[in-house]
Enzyme design. Structure first.
Site: not given
Ligand SMILES: *Cc1c(COP(=O)(O)O)cnc(C)c1O
Length: 362
Positions: A103, A173, A197
């Protein structure tokens, strides 16, 4: 009681049963309005109350850090990968990133489209099986910010501590571990997370940022991509993802009821401990590829002796009612995502399955 799957999906992922049932109870007639929350104006009192409740509840769970604001955006965390450099990577500056996994890599690729980037530290040589040593992080003088990925969902690594960046803004993030444990939000200038998540359903991306960081955005970027637009309009510049925001508010309420971040952290440590213990005590039958000091509490990755045996594990686990244990297609292996809403009993059932599987295949 509804029949619930043993859901280890990586995202979208399990939601608390209590939240789903509450949402179901008020689905058709939302609080006496004769309509669902999806059918009403986002400019009306009923929706606005939910919207503001979600904002203040989130800040309250973080201990009401002074000067921070919450935004509800769309486009997922992936859109934040681009919006961050568009808003903060100004002329003469460099965007600095810790390259910790898949990511982080995606975030850097987007920043490269916008301007100059820099790798402050990397664990690529280690196939991302650890979070880079904090002492190895080098931030250039002209850094616009340092970006970290607090939990690498695919590899199964997580920061245990965060770097100190002095005057350079720290951006995180936190898509796959936000609110999984207690942390000091004031270490960060800007936090973002796709909701699907650990916070609710897909469709909304949460930003928690210092107001001064997002108050002014460059004028040449499109209105919808400026943080200042959303700050000035309290995330109501255009139609927000109202149902998703409502669900996030319900999940935050549920976290409150579980004792806040201290409560969920305790539960998460117990759940993760259970699964890591069975891996570590399996005498090599199960192998955790991640460095012990970088193990994630949210995404537990593990391997078996061969890919054939891993296929067999997935097949038998599915027959036994377990969902989502296959590792990400880019890394293979197995992964159990045990976000806040995954119950202890579900983790216990997995551990029992793993014990039986070892007995019959070990
Ligand atoms: C799932 C995830 C993303 C992407 O998220 P979207 O909402 O599908 O764009 C980005 N960073 C991390 C750490 C993730 O787990």
């Amino acid at each position: 009681m509804s029949k619930r799957a043993y859901n280890f999906n990586a995202g979208p992922a399990a939601l608390p049963l209590e939240v789903l049932e509450r949402a179901q109870a008020e689905f058709v007639d939302f609080r006496g309005t004769g309509m669902s929350i999806m059918e009403m104006s986002h400019r009306g009192k009923v929706y606005e109350e939910v919207h503001h409740e979600a904002e203040s509840r989130l800040l309250s769970l973080l201990g009401n850090p002074e000067g921070y604001k919450v935004l509800f955006l769309q486009g997922g965390a992936s859109t934040q990968f681009a919006m961050i450099p568009m808003n903060f990577l100004t002329e003469g500056k460099t965007a600095s990133y810790v390259l910790s996994g898949s990511w982080a890599d995606k975030a850097i690729k987007e920043a490269k489209l916008i301007g100059e980037t820099h790798i402050a530290a990397s664990s690529e040589a280690d196939k991302y099986m650890s979070i880079p040593d904090l002492s190895s992080i080098e931030i250039p003088d002209n850094a616009a910010y340092l970006h970290v990925t607090s939990n690498e969902t695919i590899e199964g690594t997580q920061y245990q501590q965060y770097p100190k960046t002095g005057n350079v803004p720290l951006i995180a993030d936190m898509s796959s571990d936000i609110l999984c444990r207690q942390f000091d939000a004031t270490q960060f200038d800007f936090i973002y997370a796709g909701a699907q998540k650990n916070l609710g359903p897909s469709g909304v991306t949460v930003v928690i940022a210092k107001e001064e960081m997002i108050a002014e955005s460059p004028k040449h970027i499109p209105t919808m991509l400026r943080y200042s637009t959303h700050l000035k309009n309290d995330s109501l510049y255009n139609t927000p993802p109202s149902f998703s925001v409502y669900m996030v508010n319900e999940v935050l309420k549920w976290i409150d009821e579980k004792g806040g971040l201290a409560g969920v952290e305790q539960a998460n440590r117990k759940k993760a401990g259970l699964i890591y213990d069975i891996i570590d005590s399996s005498e090599g039958f199960y192998r955790g590829p991640v460095d012990a000091g970088s193990r994630s509490m949210m995404n537990i990755t593990f391997r078996l002796a061969s890919e054939e045996l891993e296929k067999q594990f997935i097949k038998e686990s599915e027959q036994a009612g377990f969902i989502g244990l296959k590792g990400h297609r880019s890394v293979g292996g197995l992964r159990a995502s045990i976000y806040n809403a995954v119950p202890y009993d579900t983790c216990k059932a997995l551990v029992d399955f793993m014990t039986d599987f070892q007995k019959s295949h070990g």
